[in-house]
Scaffold this motif. Sequence first.
Motif, PDB file in Angstrom:
ATOM      1  N   ASP A 151       0.586  -1.406   0.114  1.00  0.00           N
ATOM      2  CA  ASP A 151       0.189   0.161  -0.005  1.00  0.00           C
ATOM      3  C   ASP A 151       1.228   1.302  -0.301  1.00  0.00           C
ATOM      4  O   ASP A 151       1.304   1.667   0.738  1.00  0.00           O
ATOM      5  CB  ASP A 151      -0.813  -0.082   1.159  1.00  0.00           C
ATOM      6  N   PRO A 175     -13.637   5.372  -3.236  1.00  0.00           N
ATOM      7  CA  PRO A 175     -14.089   4.337  -2.791  1.00  0.00           C
ATOM      8  C   PRO A 175     -15.387   3.310  -4.004  1.00  0.00           C
ATOM      9  O   PRO A 175     -15.349   1.797  -3.837  1.00  0.00           O
ATOM     10  CB  PRO A 175     -15.001   4.490  -1.393  1.00  0.00           C
ATOM     11  N   ASP A 176     -16.064   4.468  -4.353  1.00  0.00           N
ATOM     12  CA  ASP A 176     -17.594   3.902  -5.663  1.00  0.00           C
ATOM     13  C   ASP A 176     -16.622   3.534  -6.747  1.00  0.00           C
ATOM     14  O   ASP A 176     -16.969   3.235  -7.624  1.00  0.00           O
ATOM     15  CB  ASP A 176     -17.929   5.421  -5.707  1.00  0.00           C
ATOM     16  N   VAL A 178     -14.717   0.531  -7.029  1.00  0.00           N
ATOM     17  CA  VAL A 178     -14.367  -0.086  -6.758  1.00  0.00           C
ATOM     18  C   VAL A 178     -15.599  -0.753  -6.680  1.00  0.00           C
ATOM     19  O   VAL A 178     -16.904  -0.846  -5.424  1.00  0.00           O
ATOM     20  CB  VAL A 178     -13.684  -1.038  -5.297  1.00  0.00           C
ATOM     21  N   GLN A 180     -18.544  -3.863  -5.426  1.00  0.00           N
ATOM     22  CA  GLN A 180     -18.586  -4.822  -4.369  1.00  0.00           C
ATOM     23  C   GLN A 180     -18.877  -5.357  -4.574  1.00  0.00           C
ATOM     24  O   GLN A 180     -17.987  -6.706  -3.965  1.00  0.00           O
ATOM     25  CB  GLN A 180     -20.741  -4.130  -4.121  1.00  0.00           C
ATOM     26  N   LEU A 182     -16.572  -6.891  -6.884  1.00  0.00           N
ATOM     27  CA  LEU A 182     -14.822  -7.470  -6.943  1.00  0.00           C
ATOM     28  C   LEU A 182     -14.541  -6.975  -5.405  1.00  0.00           C
ATOM     29  O   LEU A 182     -13.282  -7.560  -5.187  1.00  0.00           O
ATOM     30  CB  LEU A 182     -14.451  -5.953  -7.978  1.00  0.00           C
ATOM     31  N   ALA A 183     -14.455  -6.032  -4.785  1.00  0.00           N
ATOM     32  CA  ALA A 183     -14.095  -5.426  -3.349  1.00  0.00           C
ATOM     33  C   ALA A 183     -14.613  -7.204  -2.300  1.00  0.00           C
ATOM     34  O   ALA A 183     -13.956  -7.695  -1.747  1.00  0.00           O
ATOM     35  CB  ALA A 183     -14.768  -4.887  -2.515  1.00  0.00           C
ATOM     36  N   ASP A 184     -15.423  -7.639  -2.157  1.00  0.00           N
ATOM     37  CA  ASP A 184     -15.684  -9.351  -2.352  1.00  0.00           C
ATOM     38  C   ASP A 184     -15.075 -10.059  -2.259  1.00  0.00           C
ATOM     39  O   ASP A 184     -14.435 -10.769  -1.408  1.00  0.00           O
ATOM     40  CB  ASP A 184     -17.574  -9.689  -1.896  1.00  0.00           C
ATOM     41  N   ILE A 186     -11.947  -9.408  -3.751  1.00  0.00           N
ATOM     42  CA  ILE A 186     -10.487  -9.351  -2.899  1.00  0.00           C
ATOM     43  C   ILE A 186     -10.627 -10.007  -1.449  1.00  0.00           C
ATOM     44  O   ILE A 186      -9.691 -10.507  -0.872  1.00  0.00           O
ATOM     45  CB  ILE A 186     -10.431  -7.461  -2.589  1.00  0.00           C
ATOM     46  N   ALA A 187     -11.449  -9.184  -0.707  1.00  0.00           N
ATOM     47  CA  ALA A 187     -11.971  -9.788   0.616  1.00  0.00           C
ATOM     48  C   ALA A 187     -11.655 -11.168   0.881  1.00  0.00           C
ATOM     49  O   ALA A 187     -11.174 -11.643   2.188  1.00  0.00           O
ATOM     50  CB  ALA A 187     -13.032  -9.002   1.418  1.00  0.00           C
ATOM     51  N   VAL A 203      -6.179  -4.561  -9.445  1.00  0.00           N
ATOM     52  CA  VAL A 203      -7.098  -3.783  -7.829  1.00  0.00           C
ATOM     53  C   VAL A 203      -6.125  -3.125  -7.732  1.00  0.00           C
ATOM     54  O   VAL A 203      -6.781  -2.233  -7.130  1.00  0.00           O
ATOM     55  CB  VAL A 203      -6.795  -4.997  -7.623  1.00  0.00           C
ATOM     56  N   TYR A 207      -7.250   1.003  -5.741  1.00  0.00           N
ATOM     57  CA  TYR A 207      -6.878   2.089  -4.587  1.00  0.00           C
ATOM     58  C   TYR A 207      -6.097   2.543  -4.213  1.00  0.00           C
ATOM     59  O   TYR A 207      -5.793   3.253  -3.557  1.00  0.00           O
ATOM     60  CB  TYR A 207      -7.304   0.456  -3.686  1.00  0.00           C
TER      61      TYR A 207
END
Length: 217
Positions: A151, A175-176, A178, A180, A182-184, A186-187, A203, A207
């Motif tokens: 980061d 933040p918008d 990314v 949701q 894709l964010a899920d 990644i998590a 990705v 960020y």
Amino acid sequence: MRSLLLAASLCLLTVPSAQAHPHLFVDVSHTLLFDDQGRLIGLRARWSYDEMFSLLMVEDGEYDSDGDGRVTGAELARFQLWDADWPADYGGDVEITLDGRAVPLQGPDDWAAEWQEGRAVSIHTRRLAIPLDITGAELEIRPYDPDFYVDYSIVDAPAYSGRDDCAGDIYEPDPDAVPQELADAIAELGAETTPGEAGLPAVGRLYAELERIRCGN
């Protein structure tokens, strides 16, 4: 140094997958270099690594020969090139565009290193393949790791060597931007799996902070 990134990642395999990214944290600042005609010829980057990775690096390289927890004096001579062994396929974790078009960069040179308050600092220059007149255009600098294991945080406004008519601002990522889904995804990645290995896009760019710079009129 890139092998140390892997080692640091392995040390964090027990981190819950929802917190698997990023593993490493780097504070970044840039100096734009201009020639005597005012053309952009290079980018001087300063990377200050987080304390945990700095400790791993110093132990791995045995740079702290007297064991005092610092790299000073004669120890710095061996330390100057600690971050210089870039693999051939490593792009340097920075993207430069001029009015939206990619600016090609050469490999790093002019290496230096410092030790500041428990943090390893690596400094290098990326020269442009062709000098550019950027007067009146919009230059963007975006430091990021495509896989988001590192980061990068831009901590200072850009500096300028060779011109005094440039100004830049730092922008936070949206933040918008990314999705949701894709964010899920990644998590849910395990700490040992990169987004690329999972078939996800770069990705880290989503960020990334960026610097937007204009020179002249």
